[in-house]
Design an enzyme around this catalytic site. Structure first.
Site, PDB file in Angstrom:
ATOM      1  N   ASP A 296       2.119 114.264   7.376  1.00  0.00           N
ATOM      2  CA  ASP A 296       3.552 114.193   7.650  1.00  0.00           C
ATOM      3  C   ASP A 296       4.237 113.286   6.621  1.00  0.00           C
ATOM      4  O   ASP A 296       3.939 112.092   6.524  1.00  0.00           O
ATOM      5  CB  ASP A 296       3.785 113.653   9.061  1.00  0.00           C
ATOM      6  CG  ASP A 296       5.255 113.712   9.463  1.00  0.00           C
ATOM      7  OD1 ASP A 296       5.634 114.688  10.128  1.00  0.00           O
ATOM      8  OD2 ASP A 296       6.020 112.798   9.103  1.00  0.00           O
ATOM      9  N   TYR A 297       5.165 113.838   5.875  1.00  0.00           N
ATOM     10  CA  TYR A 297       5.865 113.092   4.826  1.00  0.00           C
ATOM     11  C   TYR A 297       6.616 111.896   5.404  1.00  0.00           C
ATOM     12  O   TYR A 297       6.608 110.793   4.840  1.00  0.00           O
ATOM     13  CB  TYR A 297       6.839 114.023   4.097  1.00  0.00           C
ATOM     14  CG  TYR A 297       7.668 113.345   3.034  1.00  0.00           C
ATOM     15  CD1 TYR A 297       7.132 113.058   1.781  1.00  0.00           C
ATOM     16  CD2 TYR A 297       8.999 113.001   3.298  1.00  0.00           C
ATOM     17  CE1 TYR A 297       7.899 112.439   0.804  1.00  0.00           C
ATOM     18  CE2 TYR A 297       9.763 112.375   2.323  1.00  0.00           C
ATOM     19  CZ  TYR A 297       9.214 112.097   1.077  1.00  0.00           C
ATOM     20  OH  TYR A 297       9.980 111.485   0.120  1.00  0.00           O
TER      21      TYR A 297
END
Length: 201
Positions: A155-156
């Site tokens: 997840d960025y």
């Protein structure tokens, strides 16, 4: 609206384990993240959310519920990919959602069994299907199954949150794992705060 459930026990633990995160928790207070308890609907929502903004995903999710009513395997299986696409999805995502509905209807994917499995096995089973990657399975673990210890490397926003919180220009996998282990067994709660860091952190 049902929200991810946590409380004083989890927050006290995280504040004791991580001073920087604890300061954010004290500033922000309790957070509300919507949970979709139905696993099929939750999986559809996670697919919708892939690689787009939260605002755009929320808009598409509202359109889908408005168009189809209940998001069930039977209803989605009976719909055309074009009907699904009209709600604002790409054709690739529409086809993936159709394929998952077909697998559930035909008994190839038993979603109720997932509740009995550890996180890693849930991720393994789901990510073997077309259109579902590790991230999508992890989001289902948090936002449908309310599993308590999920911090997503893929997840960025989580990675950026860690970098901002700890003043890092880059984040190695080793650094990520050190923080994830410190948050355990309440990594999912830590994730909520990493997503909602104040802008001046």
């Amino acid at each position: 609206m049902r929200v991810f459930r946590y409380g004083k026990k989890e927050l006290d633990y995280l504040k004791k384990r991580d001073e920087a995160l604890g300061a954010v928790i004290d500033r922000v207070g309790m957070l509300e993240f919507e949970v979709v308890p139905d696993l099929f609907a939750g999986l559809v929502k996670s697919i919708i959310t892939q690689q787009i903004s939260t605002k755009a995903a929320s808009s598409i999710w509202r359109k889908m519920r408005g168009y189809f009513g209940d998001i069930t395997p039977g209803i989605i299986h009976s719909a055309s990919a074009e009907d699904i696409r009209k709600c604002g999805l790409s054709m690739r995502k529409a086809l993936s959602i159709k394929e998952i509905a077909r697998a559930v209807v035909n008994g190839e994917l038993n979603l109720s069994e997932l509740h009995e499995l550890p996180d890693g096995e849930v991720i393994r089973r789901l990510s073997s299907m077309n259109g579902i990657g590790v991230w999508t399975a992890e989001m289902l673990l948090i936002f449908s199954m309310e599993r308590t210890d999920v911090v997503s490397w893929t997840d960025y926003g989580i990675r950026q949150g860690m970098m901002r919180l700890y003043g890092l220009k880059t984040l190695t996998r080793e650094q990520f794992e050190e923080h994830r282990e410190r948050y355990s067994p309440y990594g999912s709660v830590a994730s909520l705060y990493l997503w909602r860091l104040p802008p001046d952190v």
